[in-house]
Design a protein around this motif. Structure first.
Motif, short mmCIF file in Angstrom:
data_model
loop_
_atom_site.label_atom_id
_atom_site.label_comp_id
_atom_site.label_asym_id
_atom_site.label_seq_id
_atom_site.Cartn_x
_atom_site.Cartn_y
_atom_site.Cartn_z
N GLN A 104 14.09 -42.12 -9.08
CA GLN A 104 15.09 -42.69 -10.02
C GLN A 104 15.44 -41.32 -11.02
O GLN A 104 16.47 -41.72 -11.65
CB GLN A 104 14.58 -43.79 -10.72
CG GLN A 104 14.12 -45.03 -9.89
CD GLN A 104 13.69 -46.27 -10.68
OE1 GLN A 104 14.03 -46.57 -11.81
NE2 GLN A 104 12.76 -46.90 -10.00
N ILE A 105 14.72 -40.61 -11.13
CA ILE A 105 15.03 -39.42 -12.03
C ILE A 105 15.62 -38.48 -11.34
O ILE A 105 15.20 -37.79 -10.12
CB ILE A 105 14.03 -38.77 -12.79
CG1 ILE A 105 13.45 -39.89 -13.74
CG2 ILE A 105 14.27 -37.69 -13.56
CD1 ILE A 105 12.41 -39.60 -14.56
N ARG A 106 16.98 -37.90 -11.56
CA ARG A 106 17.49 -36.75 -11.11
C ARG A 106 17.52 -35.59 -12.15
O ARG A 106 18.01 -35.63 -13.19
CB ARG A 106 18.96 -37.11 -10.57
CG ARG A 106 19.06 -38.27 -9.71
CD ARG A 106 18.48 -37.57 -8.30
NE ARG A 106 19.00 -38.49 -7.29
CZ ARG A 106 18.02 -39.42 -6.79
NH1 ARG A 106 16.78 -39.56 -7.34
NH2 ARG A 106 18.20 -40.42 -6.10
N LEU A 150 15.23 -32.45 -21.64
CA LEU A 150 14.30 -32.75 -22.43
C LEU A 150 13.06 -32.15 -21.96
O LEU A 150 12.24 -31.27 -22.79
CB LEU A 150 14.12 -34.27 -22.77
CG LEU A 150 13.13 -34.53 -23.51
CD1 LEU A 150 13.15 -34.05 -25.00
CD2 LEU A 150 12.79 -36.05 -23.64
N LEU A 151 12.68 -32.48 -20.72
CA LEU A 151 11.31 -31.90 -20.22
C LEU A 151 11.23 -30.45 -20.14
O LEU A 151 10.00 -29.92 -20.39
CB LEU A 151 10.93 -32.46 -18.90
CG LEU A 151 10.81 -34.28 -18.91
CD1 LEU A 151 10.35 -34.72 -17.46
CD2 LEU A 151 9.79 -34.63 -19.92
N LEU A 152 12.13 -29.67 -19.65
CA LEU A 152 12.42 -28.18 -19.78
C LEU A 152 12.22 -27.56 -21.14
O LEU A 152 11.23 -26.64 -21.23
CB LEU A 152 13.45 -27.77 -18.88
CG LEU A 152 13.16 -26.35 -18.49
CD1 LEU A 152 12.32 -25.95 -17.67
CD2 LEU A 152 14.64 -25.99 -17.89
N THR A 153 12.82 -28.24 -21.82
CA THR A 153 12.60 -27.65 -23.24
C THR A 153 11.45 -28.07 -23.79
O THR A 153 10.93 -27.19 -24.60
CB THR A 153 13.76 -28.54 -24.23
OG1 THR A 153 15.09 -28.44 -23.61
CG2 THR A 153 13.72 -28.07 -25.55
N GLY A 157 21.29 -37.42 -22.72
CA GLY A 157 21.23 -38.17 -21.16
C GLY A 157 20.65 -37.69 -20.01
O GLY A 157 20.76 -37.94 -18.79
N SER A 158 19.77 -36.34 -20.18
CA SER A 158 19.17 -35.75 -19.17
C SER A 158 17.56 -35.60 -19.41
O SER A 158 17.32 -35.13 -20.47
CB SER A 158 19.73 -34.45 -19.04
OG SER A 158 19.07 -33.53 -18.27
#
Length: 361
Positions: free
Chosen positions: A157-159, A63-66, A58-59
């Motif tokens: 729209q992305i937090r 995902l992007l940091l990983t 849900g985040s």
């Protein structure tokens, strides 16, 4: 724009929010006369752009940091392993197995592993010393982090909340993944055959000295889906898209005769590719592959790698990768059916026949 669906408008807006990081990287690279380093950094930013609409647990931030950490480390490992073919192939097999397992389990982490595998495969063709590998990894990671920053600032729209990442328990995640792996009969076969076919594909392209051999491994992973029909449709679409993109390479390179123009070609084709990948990829995988091929040609030309007359080699690598993807999914299907039948037979009650006199005893 008025006639576009809300989904397409969302994709265009999100794609535009991913462009500033790539443009900024090339602007600075041109200003300090370091276009090759800028192109490596831009590859990290581009990777994160492809995942801008995806989440894990849900985040988006998680995902992007990983993925950013993963592609940086994978670039480092690929550079180091590239000069030792058995080691390079062994690493690619591990990535293929991990990707097959997570893709079968579901969730968003499979996408991150796919990007890490691609970074590893490409970096293996730019092998060098530990210092060279560390520099490449740092540039890729910096580009990825810059992309995260730009998306978080520009796309409302992305937090991105750091507590999303800290809430994740890796121990619980791996326990759940292991449980799901054991539950799904087909996963064992998919992992085994993904690793086997990756090995065969890379050995084959190396044996016959196919240029851009990493393209075979990439094609294998990108075409390898848990559904046989989807894989079956992806293979010809990827071959056709790769061929079309490669055939225009001489025309493109004749007109993009400076680093600035090559960077422009990379930015435009990259934007079209990652924007198309958000929701339109299901409409035509051929179109998506065409844009990706053009993007890669421009990117590698910025690296200083000659991309003229590469249509035949890239097509051969694509056919090899696509063929092995079909082989892997077919073998997995046969393996799964065999395991299901075996399990069904083991649960069939066994009847014994005896006389009334024996039953009394």
């Amino acid at each position: 724009m008025k006639n576009l669906s809300p989904g397409i408008k969302h994709d265009i807006h999100l794609g535009l929010c991913c462009l500033p990081a790539i443009v900024l990287i090339f602007a600075v690279g041109y200003g300090i006369n370091q276009m090759q380093g800028a192109s490596i950094m831009a590859s990290g930013a581009l990777t994160l752009a492809f995942g801008a609409n995806k989440t894990w647990e849900g985040s988006s931030f998680m995902l992007l940091l990983t993925t950013a950490a993963g592609v940086s480390l994978s670039s480092f490992l690929g550079c180091l392993a590239g000069d030792v073919l058995p080691l390079y192939i062994a690493g690619a097999m591990l990535y293929a197995g991990g990707y097959a397992m997570l893709a079968g389990i579901g969730g968003g982490l499979w996408w991150a592993v796919l990007q890490c595998a691609i970074a590893y495969l490409i970096s293996g063709y730019f092998a060098g010393s530990v210092g060279h590998a560390a520099l490449r990894a740092a540039l890729v990671g910096a580009g990825a982090l810059l992309q995260i920053l730009c998306i978080s600032l520009l796309f409302s729209q992305i937090r991105f909340q750091f507590q999303d990442f800290t809430r994740l328990s890796w121990r619980v995640f791996f326990r759940q993944a292991t449980h799901k792996y054991r539950q799904k009969i087909h996963l064992q076969g998919s992992v085994i055959f993904a690793m086997l076919t990756m090995c065969l594909a890379l050995v084959l392209v190396e044996r016959y000295q196919v240029k851009n051999g990493y393209w075979a491994g990439m094609t294998l992973l990108l075409c390898l889906r848990s559904h046989f029909r989807e894989s079956l449709l992806r293979v010809p679409a990827r071959i056709a898209g790769t061929l079309s993109g490669s055939l225009i390479a001489p025309f493109l390179l004749a007109h993009l005769d400076s680093p600035r123009l090559l960077a422009l070609g990379f930015i435009v084709s990259g934007y079209l590719a990652f924007t198309y990948s958000y929701t339109l990829i299901t409409k035509s995988y051929f179109v998506f592959t065409f844009f990706v091929t053009v993007m890669v040609i421009c990117m590698l030309s910025l690296f200083g790698v000659s991309q003229e007359n590469v249509a035949a080699e890239r097509l051969i690598a694509t056919v090899i990768g696509g063929g092995f993807a079909l082989l892997a999914i077919l073998l997995t299907r046969v393996f799964t059916e065999f395991q299901v039948m075996k399990k069904l037979r083991s649960h069939v009650p066994r009847f014994t026949f005896s006389s009334p006199a024996m039953r009394k005893k």
